[in-house]
Design an enzyme around this catalytic site. Sequence first.
Site, PDB file in Angstrom:
ATOM      1  N   CYS A 113       4.391   7.735  15.496  1.00  0.00           N
ATOM      2  CA  CYS A 113       3.209   7.200  14.802  1.00  0.00           C
ATOM      3  C   CYS A 113       2.054   6.867  15.744  1.00  0.00           C
ATOM      4  O   CYS A 113       0.928   6.649  15.297  1.00  0.00           O
ATOM      5  CB  CYS A 113       3.582   5.951  14.008  1.00  0.00           C
ATOM      6  SG  CYS A 113       4.873   6.256  12.801  1.00  0.00           S
ATOM      7  N   HIS A 246      -2.908   1.938  12.487  1.00  0.00           N
ATOM      8  CA  HIS A 246      -1.853   2.764  11.907  1.00  0.00           C
ATOM      9  C   HIS A 246      -1.395   2.086  10.616  1.00  0.00           C
ATOM     10  O   HIS A 246      -1.245   0.866  10.554  1.00  0.00           O
ATOM     11  CB  HIS A 246      -0.695   2.891  12.902  1.00  0.00           C
ATOM     12  CG  HIS A 246       0.524   3.510  12.297  1.00  0.00           C
ATOM     13  ND1 HIS A 246       0.486   4.684  11.592  1.00  0.00           N
ATOM     14  CD2 HIS A 246       1.823   3.087  12.264  1.00  0.00           C
ATOM     15  CE1 HIS A 246       1.704   4.976  11.163  1.00  0.00           C
ATOM     16  NE2 HIS A 246       2.533   4.022  11.558  1.00  0.00           N
ATOM     17  N   ASN A 276       2.840   5.653   4.743  1.00  0.00           N
ATOM     18  CA  ASN A 276       2.795   5.792   6.202  1.00  0.00           C
ATOM     19  C   ASN A 276       2.863   7.286   6.541  1.00  0.00           C
ATOM     20  O   ASN A 276       3.906   7.913   6.362  1.00  0.00           O
ATOM     21  CB  ASN A 276       3.983   5.029   6.798  1.00  0.00           C
ATOM     22  CG  ASN A 276       4.059   5.132   8.323  1.00  0.00           C
ATOM     23  OD1 ASN A 276       3.389   5.963   8.926  1.00  0.00           O
ATOM     24  ND2 ASN A 276       4.884   4.298   8.920  1.00  0.00           N
TER      25      ASN A 276
HETATM   26  O1  UT7 Z   1       5.373   3.660  11.453  1.00  0.00           O
HETATM   27  C1  UT7 Z   1       6.153   3.027  12.404  1.00  0.00           C
HETATM   28  C2  UT7 Z   1       6.143   1.610  12.236  1.00  0.00           C
HETATM   29  N1  UT7 Z   1       6.967   1.184  11.106  1.00  0.00           N
HETATM   30  C3  UT7 Z   1       6.884  -0.065  10.689  1.00  0.00           C
HETATM   31  O2  UT7 Z   1       6.049  -0.768  11.206  1.00  0.00           O
HETATM   32  C4  UT7 Z   1       7.819  -0.581   9.634  1.00  0.00           C
HETATM   33  C5  UT7 Z   1       8.239  -1.982   9.992  1.00  0.00           C
HETATM   34  N2  UT7 Z   1       9.161  -2.634   9.046  1.00  0.00           N
HETATM   35  C6  UT7 Z   1       8.791  -2.913   7.776  1.00  0.00           C
HETATM   36  O3  UT7 Z   1       7.717  -2.557   7.343  1.00  0.00           O
HETATM   37  C7  UT7 Z   1       9.733  -3.749   6.940  1.00  0.00           C
HETATM   38  O4  UT7 Z   1      10.786  -4.218   7.735  1.00  0.00           O
HETATM   39  C8  UT7 Z   1      10.309  -2.959   5.741  1.00  0.00           C
HETATM   40  C9  UT7 Z   1       9.211  -2.700   4.723  1.00  0.00           C
HETATM   41  C10 UT7 Z   1      10.918  -1.660   6.180  1.00  0.00           C
HETATM   42  C11 UT7 Z   1      11.400  -3.796   5.040  1.00  0.00           C
HETATM   43  O5  UT7 Z   1      10.844  -5.037   4.612  1.00  0.00           O
HETATM   44  P1  UT7 Z   1      11.681  -6.380   4.790  1.00  0.00           P
HETATM   45  O6  UT7 Z   1      10.876  -7.472   4.217  1.00  0.00           O
HETATM   46  O7  UT7 Z   1      12.037  -6.461   6.259  1.00  0.00           O
HETATM   47  O8  UT7 Z   1      12.917  -6.135   3.865  1.00  0.00           O
HETATM   48  P2  UT7 Z   1      14.477  -6.181   4.257  1.00  0.00           P
HETATM   49  O9  UT7 Z   1      14.814  -4.996   5.118  1.00  0.00           O
HETATM   50  O10 UT7 Z   1      14.769  -7.528   4.791  1.00  0.00           O
HETATM   51  O11 UT7 Z   1      15.198  -5.971   2.883  1.00  0.00           O
HETATM   52  C12 UT7 Z   1      15.342  -7.061   1.979  1.00  0.00           C
HETATM   53  C13 UT7 Z   1      16.069  -6.596   0.742  1.00  0.00           C
HETATM   54  C14 UT7 Z   1      17.477  -6.052   0.985  1.00  0.00           C
HETATM   55  O12 UT7 Z   1      18.278  -6.533  -0.075  1.00  0.00           O
HETATM   56  P3  UT7 Z   1      19.301  -7.760   0.162  1.00  0.00           P
HETATM   57  O13 UT7 Z   1      20.253  -7.286   1.213  1.00  0.00           O
HETATM   58  O14 UT7 Z   1      18.438  -8.914   0.617  1.00  0.00           O
HETATM   59  O15 UT7 Z   1      19.899  -7.943  -1.189  1.00  0.00           O
HETATM   60  C15 UT7 Z   1      17.314  -4.559   0.843  1.00  0.00           C
HETATM   61  O16 UT7 Z   1      18.492  -3.941   0.412  1.00  0.00           O
HETATM   62  O17 UT7 Z   1      15.343  -5.545   0.102  1.00  0.00           O
HETATM   63  C16 UT7 Z   1      16.262  -4.467  -0.212  1.00  0.00           C
HETATM   64  N3  UT7 Z   1      15.523  -3.214  -0.168  1.00  0.00           N
HETATM   65  C17 UT7 Z   1      14.922  -2.675  -1.250  1.00  0.00           C
HETATM   66  N4  UT7 Z   1      14.805  -3.089  -2.511  1.00  0.00           N
HETATM   67  C18 UT7 Z   1      14.095  -2.312  -3.365  1.00  0.00           C
HETATM   68  C19 UT7 Z   1      15.318  -2.397   0.893  1.00  0.00           C
HETATM   69  N5  UT7 Z   1      14.561  -1.337   0.532  1.00  0.00           N
HETATM   70  C20 UT7 Z   1      14.300  -1.497  -0.785  1.00  0.00           C
HETATM   71  C21 UT7 Z   1      13.570  -0.731  -1.725  1.00  0.00           C
HETATM   72  N6  UT7 Z   1      13.492  -1.175  -2.994  1.00  0.00           N
HETATM   73  N7  UT7 Z   1      12.940   0.416  -1.392  1.00  0.00           N
END
Ligand code: UT7
Length: 319
Positions: A113, A246, A276
Amino acid sequence: MFARITGVGGSLPGNPVTNLDLIRRGVDSDDDWIITRTGIRARHLATPETLSSDLALEASRKALRSAKVDADEIDLIILATSTPDCIFPGTACLLQAKLGNKSAMTFDIQAACSGFVYALTIAEKFIRTGNCKKALIAGAEILSRILDWNDRSTCVLFGDGAGAVVVEASETPGILSCVAHADGAYHSILTVPGMVYGDKIIGHPFLKMDGHAVFRFAVRALFDIAEKCCANAGVPPGDVDWFVPHQANLRIINSTAKRLGIGPERIVVTLDAHGNTSAASIPLALDVAVGDGRIQRGQKLLLEGVGGGMTWGAVLLEF
Ligand code: UT7
């Protein structure tokens, strides 16, 4: 001698695919989760016959038209991509052939990225040292091909597209400062850990991300590098007219901008509509904000990106 952006172009394949469209296609997610956690509402997805070089071609033609430069005047083509058309030749060469250019030096950049910021940083050196006069820099991605559509934690985040800029030698600014870094010790937190071996794929050919680790890394790295990039040029970050980051996550963008003293009215955000698009996201955002008249000549822009590697970089420029 400065290196100055003289033309901008973008390309998005097909129609927007909304979060609800993805859910209807079988992705186990919900619209509210995606919008709240990321800011993404839609993305564009390429058809199976489309190649990264096709998207780069459309974006490049628009950038060349807006710079009033002919393809055969270009003496350097750098294309940033993680989704090349093939292993070799480089997609920059394939783009060159499609443009009908016969003499430019061409190569691909693989910095995920951060690829566009890396490519712009390299082009600036070529121009400032007098080695080239007119460069075409593109970021082009068909990330939908390397997504695991059963992994909801990644597949809802990314989209396809391309953006391009023409950069020319100029006596007026110009790119004012470029800073780029990498730390390969973090290679496993954002990766496509697969390879072609003979006629087989070894490893995992889809994008894998430790979202929390990448989030933490991005927030720290983006703030630090923006400060460093601006300090090199003696420009306080709060004085930039437009922040063009980005487009990965609205929470990362907003918290970085806030710490830098850049108000939300000066941030270009396109991830709601594009998702993204990795190396394409910054030039696509530039294209949108130049096209709708927000970004004007003479304004100071801060571009910055972070991605797999981990790689990160920033460019401060006068548009
Ligand atoms: O381009 C390169 C750079 N990339 C980035 O900068 C990405 C950086 N990371 C992020 O943007 C975030 O970490 C994410 C958007 C990927 C994830 O957000 P988060 O607030 O860190 O969510 P999480 O991983 O803590 O997930 C929380 C919950 C989980 O459920 P439980 O275990 O709490 O019940 C996941 O299973 O959200 C669930 N979950 C979803 N739910 C609905 C994960 N993906 C999804 C989804 N839809 N697509």
